[in-house]
Structures are given as structure tokens and as C-alpha cells.
Enzyme design. Structure first.
Site, PDB file in Angstrom:
ATOM      1  N   LYS A 223     -34.964  46.503  19.513  1.00 58.06           N
ATOM      2  CA  LYS A 223     -36.118  47.077  18.820  1.00 58.06           C
ATOM      3  C   LYS A 223     -36.650  46.096  17.772  1.00 58.06           C
ATOM      4  CE  LYS A 223     -34.382  51.818  19.527  1.00 58.06           C
ATOM      5  NZ  LYS A 223     -34.000  53.111  18.887  1.00 58.06           N
TER       6      LYS A 223
ATOM      7  N   TYR B 287     -40.786  57.099  25.162  1.00 54.37           N
ATOM      8  CA  TYR B 287     -40.090  58.169  24.432  1.00 54.37           C
ATOM      9  C   TYR B 287     -40.682  59.547  24.720  1.00 54.37           C
ATOM     10  CZ  TYR B 287     -37.136  55.016  21.646  1.00 54.37           C
ATOM     11  OH  TYR B 287     -36.171  54.116  21.237  1.00 54.37           O
TER      12      TYR B 287
ATOM     13  N   PHE C  56     -39.729  63.646  14.341  1.00 55.14           N
ATOM     14  CA  PHE C  56     -39.582  62.206  14.122  1.00 55.14           C
ATOM     15  C   PHE C  56     -40.410  61.364  15.087  1.00 55.14           C
ATOM     16  CE2 PHE C  56     -36.079  63.541  16.909  1.00 55.14           C
ATOM     17  CZ  PHE C  56     -36.189  62.653  17.962  1.00 55.14           C
TER      18      PHE C  56
ATOM     19  N   ARG D 176     -24.250  51.966  26.860  1.00 58.70           N
ATOM     20  CA  ARG D 176     -24.405  52.882  25.716  1.00 58.70           C
ATOM     21  C   ARG D 176     -23.161  52.863  24.824  1.00 58.70           C
ATOM     22  NH1 ARG D 176     -29.037  56.364  24.587  1.00 58.70           N
ATOM     23  NH2 ARG D 176     -27.633  58.144  24.349  1.00 58.70           N
TER      24      ARG D 176
ATOM     25  N   THR E  24     -26.311  57.330  18.206  1.00 56.86           N
ATOM     26  CA  THR E  24     -27.708  57.252  17.767  1.00 56.86           C
ATOM     27  C   THR E  24     -27.790  56.964  16.269  1.00 56.86           C
ATOM     28  OG1 THR E  24     -28.325  58.825  19.494  1.00 56.86           O
ATOM     29  CG2 THR E  24     -29.900  58.517  17.695  1.00 56.86           C
TER      30      THR E  24
ATOM     31  N   ASN F 295     -32.155  51.574  14.212  1.00 59.51           N
ATOM     32  CA  ASN F 295     -30.867  51.455  14.905  1.00 59.51           C
ATOM     33  C   ASN F 295     -30.830  50.367  15.976  1.00 59.51           C
ATOM     34  OD1 ASN F 295     -32.312  52.841  16.819  1.00 59.51           O
ATOM     35  ND2 ASN F 295     -31.033  54.678  16.797  1.00 59.51           N
TER      36      ASN F 295
ATOM     37  N   HIS G 179     -32.115  49.968  22.039  1.00 56.69           N
ATOM     38  CA  HIS G 179     -32.227  51.108  22.950  1.00 56.69           C
ATOM     39  C   HIS G 179     -31.446  50.820  24.222  1.00 56.69           C
ATOM     40  CE1 HIS G 179     -33.885  54.086  25.737  1.00 56.69           C
ATOM     41  NE2 HIS G 179     -34.040  53.083  26.578  1.00 56.69           N
TER      42      HIS G 179
ATOM     43  N   GLU H 242     -37.467  53.944  33.259  1.00 57.53           N
ATOM     44  CA  GLU H 242     -37.794  52.971  32.216  1.00 57.53           C
ATOM     45  C   GLU H 242     -37.990  51.566  32.787  1.00 57.53           C
ATOM     46  OE1 GLU H 242     -34.580  53.566  29.429  1.00 57.53           O
ATOM     47  OE2 GLU H 242     -35.304  55.574  28.893  1.00 57.53           O
TER      48      GLU H 242
HETATM   49  P1  GTP Z   1     -32.720  55.310  21.992  1.00 59.12           P
HETATM   50  O1  GTP Z   1     -31.825  54.338  22.664  1.00 59.12           O
HETATM   51  O2  GTP Z   1     -33.699  54.680  21.052  1.00 59.12           O
HETATM   52  O3  GTP Z   1     -33.379  56.224  22.993  1.00 59.12           O
HETATM   53  O4  GTP Z   1     -31.746  56.162  21.066  1.00 59.12           O
HETATM   54  P2  GTP Z   1     -30.737  57.310  21.519  1.00 59.12           P
HETATM   55  O5  GTP Z   1     -30.795  57.514  22.991  1.00 59.12           O
HETATM   56  O6  GTP Z   1     -29.417  56.992  20.915  1.00 59.12           O
HETATM   57  O7  GTP Z   1     -31.334  58.571  20.769  1.00 59.12           O
HETATM   58  P3  GTP Z   1     -32.514  59.549  21.234  1.00 59.12           P
HETATM   59  O8  GTP Z   1     -33.068  59.130  22.565  1.00 59.12           O
HETATM   60  O9  GTP Z   1     -32.040  60.926  21.085  1.00 59.12           O
HETATM   61  O10 GTP Z   1     -33.617  59.279  20.106  1.00 59.12           O
HETATM   62  C1  GTP Z   1     -34.508  58.180  20.183  1.00 59.12           C
HETATM   63  C2  GTP Z   1     -34.658  57.573  18.807  1.00 59.12           C
HETATM   64  O11 GTP Z   1     -35.319  58.500  17.951  1.00 59.12           O
HETATM   65  C3  GTP Z   1     -33.337  57.261  18.115  1.00 59.12           C
HETATM   66  O12 GTP Z   1     -32.900  55.944  18.423  1.00 59.12           O
HETATM   67  C4  GTP Z   1     -33.663  57.426  16.649  1.00 59.12           C
HETATM   68  O13 GTP Z   1     -34.217  56.234  16.103  1.00 59.12           O
HETATM   69  C5  GTP Z   1     -34.752  58.485  16.665  1.00 59.12           C
HETATM   70  N1  GTP Z   1     -34.191  59.813  16.395  1.00 59.12           N
HETATM   71  C6  GTP Z   1     -33.504  60.603  17.247  1.00 59.12           C
HETATM   72  N2  GTP Z   1     -33.158  61.770  16.685  1.00 59.12           N
HETATM   73  C7  GTP Z   1     -33.644  61.714  15.421  1.00 59.12           C
HETATM   74  C8  GTP Z   1     -33.628  62.620  14.315  1.00 59.12           C
HETATM   75  O14 GTP Z   1     -33.073  63.698  14.388  1.00 59.12           O
HETATM   76  N3  GTP Z   1     -34.245  62.193  13.176  1.00 59.12           N
HETATM   77  C9  GTP Z   1     -34.853  60.980  13.077  1.00 59.12           C
HETATM   78  N4  GTP Z   1     -35.447  60.608  11.956  1.00 59.12           N
HETATM   79  N5  GTP Z   1     -34.901  60.108  14.104  1.00 59.12           N
HETATM   80  C10 GTP Z   1     -34.309  60.472  15.242  1.00 59.12           C
HETATM   81 MG    MG Z   2     -32.567  57.796  24.048  1.00 58.45          MG
END
Ligand code: GTP
Ligand code: MG
Length: 148
Positions: A9, A49, A57, A85, A91, A112, A115, A126
Site C-alpha cells: 500500500k 474494496y 471506514f 495472509r 488486519t 497496515n 494487502h 483481484e
Molecule cells: P486488506 O488486505 O487491505 O484487504 O486488509 P484485511 O483483509 O486484513 O482487512 P479487511 O479486508 O477486512 O479491511 C480492508 C482494510 O480496511 C483494512 O486493511 C483496514 O485498513 C481497513 N479496515 C478494516 N476494518 C476496519 C475498521 O473497523 N476500522 C477502520 N478504521 N479501518 C478498517
Molecule cells: Mg481484505
């Protein structure tokens, strides 16, 4: 063979972590099938996304992903989606173990670093979205030294 979409990212690119991240997947034995540094427009970020559309968010997430170049990659190998992962961590970097990418480099959820596709199905979607031009075709010579 299984493939995953892995993306450094904008925070990871700005912090100079691209090389370290590539090195981790490369040294583990996975095969690099696609790689590009690119700026992301709003439409691509929203499609990527789409599962999070409507969540509180979401707008911040799209702003963040479009805020600078990302390093988009496809990695291939046995169980790469789940293992990829595991290498990334949770996350929330606060919940990520040391040794994982987020656990080693991250503090905040919205910064973070990386991805990784969350299922083989998401990976397929994707990869099509980010690499419509297709992937590199090659067989690494080290394969028999990685797989029994
Ligand atoms: P990605 O690899 O980026 O998809 O992350 P992930 O698969 O570990 O998490 P997820 O797909 O659930 O969420 C995508 C992104 O949204 C995360 O990487 C976070 O940066 C953000 N995110 C997810 N849940 C939250 C939340 O509850 N609050 C906030 N502020 N950000 C969130
Ligand atoms: Mg994700």
C-alpha cells in the site's frame, strides 16, 4: 497452481518497504508472476474494496489507497492465499505477531502496509482487476528444491 494478489500500500511504498516485502515472498519460495508500481484511481480502489462499500471506514480507505503509488503483485505457489495472509498478519497491526509484515512494521489499522487476497475466489477476482494484461509465464528452476 494457486495465486494471490499481494499489494504494498502507499504507506509501505513511501516507507521503503517494497524490497523487504518482495524478499520475504521470494525467499519463502513463492514465484513472482506479476509486478508493477502504479497510481490507483478512485474507481479501481472502490472496485478492489467493493465488499466494504457502505462501511464507515470506506471513504478513508479509498482516499488512502489512492494517495500514492502502490506496488501490485501476483505471487504463485502451494497454499499462497492462506500462507501469504499468515505472513502479513492480522488486519490490525496491534494484533499481529512479530515476524509478520504488519507485526514488524505497522502500528495503526489504517496504515497496515500491505494487502493480500483473503480467498482463492477473491484472488481470482483481484488478479483480473489489477492485471487485465495478464501475467508472466515462467517456471523457476529451483522448483524441485522447494517442493518434494
Ligand atoms: P486488506 O488486505 O487491505 O484487504 O486488509 P484485511 O483483509 O486484513 O482487512 P479487511 O479486508 O477486512 O479491511 C480492508 C482494510 O480496511 C483494512 O486493511 C483496514 O485498513 C481497513 N479496515 C478494516 N476494518 C476496519 C475498521 O473497523 N476500522 C477502520 N478504521 N479501518 C478498517
Ligand atoms: Mg481484505
Amino acid at each position: 497452481t494457486e495465486q494471490s494478489f499481494i499489494m504494498v500500500k502507499p504507506d509501505g511504498v513511501q516507507r521503503g518497504l517494497v524490497g523487504d516485502i518482495i524478499k520475504r515472498y521470494e525467499q519463502r519460495g513463492y514465484t513472482l508472476k506479476g509486478l508493477k508500481l502504479m497510481n490507483v484511481d478512485k474507481s479501481l480502489a472502490e472496485k478492489h474494496y467493493e465488499e466494504h462499500q457502505g462501511k464507515p471506514f470506506f471513504p478513508k480507505l479509498v482516499d488512502f489507497i489512492t494517495s500514492g503509488p502502490v506496488c501490485a503483485m501476483v505471487w504463485e505457489g502451494k497454499n499462497i492465499v492462506a500462507a501469504g495472509r499468515t505472513m502479513i498478519g492480522a488486519t490490525n497491526p496491534q494484533a499481529s505477531a512479530p515476524g509478520t509484515i504488519r507485526g514488524d512494521y505497522g502500528i495503526d489499522m489504517g496504515r497496515n502496509i500491505i494487502h493480500g487476497s483473503d480467498s482463492v475466489e477473491s484472488a481470482r477476482r483481484e488478479i483480473g482487476l489489477w492485471f487485465p494484461e495478464g501475467l508472466a509465464e515462467w517456471t523457476p528452476v529451483a522448483k524441485p528444491w522447494i517442493y518434494e
